[in-house]
Design an enzyme around this catalytic site. Structure first.
Site, short mmCIF file in Angstrom:
data_model
loop_
_atom_site.label_atom_id
_atom_site.label_comp_id
_atom_site.label_asym_id
_atom_site.label_seq_id
_atom_site.Cartn_x
_atom_site.Cartn_y
_atom_site.Cartn_z
N ARG A 107 -4.99 5.90 -7.76
CA ARG A 107 -4.74 7.35 -7.78
C ARG A 107 -4.54 7.84 -9.22
O ARG A 107 -5.06 8.88 -9.61
CB ARG A 107 -3.54 7.66 -6.91
N LEU B 5 0.87 -1.17 0.00
CA LEU B 5 0.00 0.00 0.00
C LEU B 5 0.90 1.22 0.00
O LEU B 5 1.97 1.19 0.61
CB LEU B 5 -0.91 0.02 1.24
N ASP B 6 0.48 2.29 -0.66
CA ASP B 6 1.27 3.52 -0.64
C ASP B 6 1.40 4.03 0.80
O ASP B 6 0.59 3.70 1.66
CB ASP B 6 0.61 4.60 -1.50
N LYS B 7 2.38 4.87 1.02
CA LYS B 7 2.70 5.34 2.37
C LYS B 7 1.47 5.81 3.15
O LYS B 7 1.24 5.38 4.27
CB LYS B 7 3.71 6.49 2.30
#
EC number: 5.4.99.-
Length: 324
Positions: free
Chosen positions: A236, A137-139
């Site tokens: 995104r 998962l992104d930060k």
């Protein structure tokens, strides 16, 4: 030691790059110095030919294969970072990742990651490639991740991901009014000039995102999304591509867009939401050892709930003005 095999294709947007630079972008888990060492030691195949010159220029489209023996993940320091464990058995664990937490060490984030935490809480996981991490998962994206505690479990989970047998669903808040659900089937690659960004590009890797509308507000939409593929920043990038970037997204979102007549408190809530409004809310998979179908859910985090409540209140206050 364990054997590591990496493979990928040079992106068309990497035309003219040095080989070591291009590979450090394709495999961000590994430092450029480590990749350079692999090249010099004849561990890198380009279109099935050994290339041992890091400065060699790439054209785009070359097939890369790297086979090396790597020490266990002991070069990353174990750190006592709390993990929110949703499920655990002898083979896997499922965590609910918080914001501000990077999954794997990389450039700019050498420690303080999920991997460092795993090495602390589960020392034996150092024997598993990437400490059992099979997807990311992104930060600042919150929510569910599965981690393998054994090599056997990791092998089966990676295969299940490749076969699209793991279901991942997200909730998000996007800018603009989306009237109906749909599917975004657009290839993604690294942005040609902004190297920390990804972008839709005809020669990118296939990427498919399904979405449906959960709730509409005056100038925003709450969505439920399902990934068919797992490209970097996929949701995104795809939502920005259809002109509905996620609220708070620092890379693809742009400035907050409050609707006309919004209260000062609502405008401030939008401005204060400082991460992409994206949460991995559901994870479903077949257990890699037992074959049992398992499913987990993670509630929406408080910051997203606050945002959603503010959007609902603003919409209710102006419901007489709505034309949908």
């Amino acid at each position: 030691m364990y054997k590591l095999k990496l493979s990928s294709d040079i992106e068309p947007t990497q035309l003219g790059m040095r080989l070591d630079q291009a590979l450090s972008e394709l495999f961000p888990d590994y430092s450029r110095s480590r990749i350079k060492e692999w090249i010099i030691n004849n561990k890198v195949l380009v279109n099935n030919n050994i290339i041992n010159k890091p400065k060699e220029k790439v054209l785009g489209g070359e097939k890369i294969t790297i086979e090396v023996e790597v020490e266990e993940e002991t070069f990353h320091q174990p750190e006592n970072i709390p993990l929110n464990i949703v499920y655990e058995d002898d083979h896997i664990l499922v965590i609910n990742k918080s914001r501000d937490l990077v999954v794997h060490p990389g450039a700019g984030n050498p420690n303080g990651t999920v991997l460092n935490a795993l090495l602390y809480h589960y020392p034996d996981i150092a024997r598993v490639p990437r400490a059992g991490i099979v997807h990311r998962l992104d930060k600042d994206t919150t929510g569910l991740m599965v981690v393998a505690k054994t090599i056997e479990a990791q092998t089966h989970l990676v295969e299940a991901l490749q076969l699209r047998e793991i279901t991942r669903e997200y909730e998000a808040v996007a800018m603009g009014i989306i009237t109906a659900g749909g599917t975004i089937d657009q290839p993604i690659t690294r942005h040609p000039t902004k190297r920390t960004h990804m972008a839709v590009f005809p020669t990118g890797k296939p990427a498919v995102t399904h979405y449906r509308v959960m709730e509409k507000y005056r100038l925003h939409t709450r969505l439920r999304l399902r990934l068919e593929t797992g490209r970097t920043h996929q949701i995104r990038v795809h939502m920005a591509h259809i002109a509905h970037p996620l609220v708070g997204d620092p890379l693809y979102g742009g400035r907050p867009r409050p609707p006309k007549g919004a209260s000062d408190s609502f405008i401030q809530t939008l401005r204060d939401f400082d991460r992409q409004a994206l949460h991995a809310t559901m994870l479903r998979l077949y257990h890699p050892i037992t074959g049992e179908l398992m499913e987990w859910h993670a509630p929406i985090p408080d910051d997203m709930l606050k945002l959603i409540h503010a959007l609902q209140e603003d919409t209710e206050l102006h419901k007489d003005e709505l034309d949908w």
